[in-house]
Design an enzyme around this catalytic site. Sequence first.
Site, short mmCIF file in Angstrom:
data_model
loop_
_atom_site.label_atom_id
_atom_site.label_comp_id
_atom_site.label_asym_id
_atom_site.label_seq_id
_atom_site.Cartn_x
_atom_site.Cartn_y
_atom_site.Cartn_z
N LYS A 55 8.43 3.77 -3.63
CA LYS A 55 7.17 4.34 -4.14
C LYS A 55 6.24 4.63 -2.97
O LYS A 55 6.47 4.16 -1.85
CB LYS A 55 6.53 3.37 -5.13
CG LYS A 55 6.14 2.03 -4.54
CD LYS A 55 5.51 1.13 -5.59
CE LYS A 55 5.20 -0.23 -4.99
NZ LYS A 55 4.32 -1.03 -5.82
N ARG A 153 -0.85 -7.95 -14.58
CA ARG A 153 -1.05 -6.52 -14.31
C ARG A 153 -0.56 -5.69 -15.49
O ARG A 153 -1.34 -5.21 -16.28
CB ARG A 153 -0.35 -6.14 -13.00
CG ARG A 153 -0.67 -4.78 -12.48
CD ARG A 153 -0.25 -4.59 -11.03
NE ARG A 153 1.20 -4.65 -10.82
CZ ARG A 153 1.78 -4.47 -9.62
NH1 ARG A 153 1.05 -4.25 -8.56
NH2 ARG A 153 3.09 -4.54 -9.50
N HIS A 181 7.33 -9.33 -12.44
CA HIS A 181 6.93 -9.17 -11.03
C HIS A 181 6.17 -10.41 -10.58
O HIS A 181 5.30 -10.90 -11.29
CB HIS A 181 6.05 -7.92 -10.88
CG HIS A 181 5.74 -7.56 -9.46
ND1 HIS A 181 6.72 -7.42 -8.50
CD2 HIS A 181 4.55 -7.32 -8.83
CE1 HIS A 181 6.14 -7.10 -7.34
NE2 HIS A 181 4.84 -7.04 -7.52
N ARG A 237 14.44 -6.16 -6.09
CA ARG A 237 13.62 -4.97 -5.80
C ARG A 237 12.85 -5.11 -4.49
O ARG A 237 11.63 -5.20 -4.50
CB ARG A 237 12.60 -4.75 -6.93
CG ARG A 237 13.16 -4.66 -8.34
CD ARG A 237 12.03 -4.26 -9.31
NE ARG A 237 10.86 -5.10 -9.18
CZ ARG A 237 10.57 -6.14 -9.96
NH1 ARG A 237 11.37 -6.46 -10.97
NH2 ARG A 237 9.49 -6.86 -9.75
N TYR A 281 -20.16 8.13 17.67
CA TYR A 281 -21.25 8.05 16.69
C TYR A 281 -21.95 6.69 16.76
O TYR A 281 -21.29 5.65 16.79
CB TYR A 281 -20.69 8.20 15.28
CG TYR A 281 -20.18 9.58 14.95
CD1 TYR A 281 -21.02 10.69 14.99
CD2 TYR A 281 -18.86 9.78 14.58
CE1 TYR A 281 -20.54 11.95 14.67
CE2 TYR A 281 -18.37 11.03 14.26
CZ TYR A 281 -19.23 12.12 14.31
OH TYR A 281 -18.76 13.36 13.99
N CYS A 328 -13.71 8.18 14.76
CA CYS A 328 -14.19 9.38 14.05
C CYS A 328 -13.14 9.84 13.03
O CYS A 328 -12.06 9.26 12.95
CB CYS A 328 -14.46 10.51 15.03
SG CYS A 328 -15.48 10.06 16.44
N ASP A 330 -11.28 12.55 13.06
CA ASP A 330 -10.07 13.15 13.64
C ASP A 330 -9.77 12.66 15.05
O ASP A 330 -8.79 13.11 15.66
CB ASP A 330 -10.23 14.67 13.72
CG ASP A 330 -10.90 15.23 12.49
OD1 ASP A 330 -10.30 15.14 11.42
OD2 ASP A 330 -12.05 15.71 12.61
C1 LIG Z 1 7.09 -3.87 -9.41
C2 LIG Z 1 7.36 -4.04 -7.95
N1 LIG Z 1 8.56 -4.49 -7.55
C3 LIG Z 1 8.86 -4.66 -6.25
C4 LIG Z 1 7.93 -4.40 -5.26
C5 LIG Z 1 8.31 -4.60 -3.81
O1 LIG Z 1 7.52 -5.60 -3.19
P1 LIG Z 1 7.69 -5.90 -1.63
O2 LIG Z 1 7.25 -4.66 -0.93
O3 LIG Z 1 6.76 -7.03 -1.38
O4 LIG Z 1 9.10 -6.21 -1.41
C6 LIG Z 1 6.66 -3.93 -5.63
C7 LIG Z 1 5.67 -3.65 -4.59
O5 LIG Z 1 4.49 -3.64 -4.73
C8 LIG Z 1 6.37 -3.74 -7.01
O6 LIG Z 1 5.16 -3.31 -7.41
#
Ligand SMILES: Cc1ncc(COP(=O)(O)O)c(C=O)c1O
Length: 390
Positions: A55, A153, A181, A237, A281, A328, A330
């Site tokens: 993601k 969540r 999770h 995951r 700045y 800044c 850029d």
């Molecule tokens: C639902 C879910 N699974 C797995 C992960 C992977 O977590 P990590 O990057 O800590 O391995 C995330 C990351 O935010 C997540 O939101």
Amino acid sequence: MAFPEPAAPSESILASWDGSPIRPTVVHIDLGAIRDNFLELRAFAGPAELLPIVKADAYGHGAVPCARVLEAAGARFFGVALTEEGVELRRAGIRSRILVLGGAYGDRYDLLVAEDLTPLVFRREHLEGLATAARAQGKAAVAHLKVDTGMGRIGIAPSEVGAFVDAARTFGVQLEGVATHFANADLADSELTERQIGSMEGVVRTLSSRGLKPRWIHLANSAATVTRPDAHGTLVRPGIMLYGAYPSEAYREKIRLRPALRWSTRITHVKRVPAGTPVSYGARWVAKRPSVIATLPVGYADGYPRCLTNVGQVLVRGRRVPITGTVCMDQCMIDVTDIDEPSVGEEAVLLGPQGEAEIRADELAAWAGTIHYEIFCGIGPRVPRIFVDP
Ligand SMILES: Cc1ncc(COP(=O)(O)O)c(C=O)c1O
């Protein structure tokens, strides 16, 4: 007063630029490192399958090239947050199973079904939307159930699992997986993680009592993949570790990973200034001695945090030099007084190695008061990614 007509741009000049970077601020991504990290994690996962999390453009590392290299290395699943991200992978030719983890499906269940994207479901409208779209396309409605065991969540409460499974049956949605999770898997205090694992075991028992044995049971992020074999289920995951970073310092000694991302630029201007000269700045840095100041063409619009003003460091000729004055949009400035005759065009590394030295993502994140996840994801689309696979 009449202004002269501007000359029409020459076609050959326009055609001579192929879109390759002009500004020398770039990110290099080592796809070989990502492949090696995947194989390393696979060794920890044992019999469980791996679902690489790609993601947020693979945490800023480029979702499509990363997914291609991981699919070729044997990944059969991918995890994204958004439907849009799943569609992008499909359009790039990724064939593996893609789970959409974020729960924000809008009303585009038709796209999920058409692109064979598997949503995590935890609300009645998810079941209804998915079932309707699947029926319209003559396909099976397949989803993973998301349970909230302590992250707070998304997901149904463990106590709601029985009723939700019944609803899924009514709608004809096949729950081929169940997921939760962890909130704290990377922390030394494992109390909440223990509770979440216990709660998930209860969920699996409830499913079983309802005659449901999902093939895919998944809980583990990177941290739990490495340290909690009891939380592997049948699918893990990992995200951050694929990219060669550790969820927290304690993991550095548990698994050998290779950082995949190097962020660099080149000096565009060098000037000698007398003591007392203000820089940038707000004049928040003033030279205490006769100094040599170099300008870098990178700023907060690229994701280099503005709060690194007078705090950050970069590498020039393998040595650390400080950011001077306000970062800044850029550009930013560095103090290269202690470098021998620095020149325009010399490389400066914001993140990653140069010679024997290295600026690590967690270090840069600590300067900015955040976590390396945010630094990676924050490197903007204006910074070209150059993919290498040595
Ligand atoms: C639902 C879910 N699974 C797995 C992960 C992977 O977590 P990590 O990057 O800590 O391995 C995330 C990351 O935010 C997540 O939101």
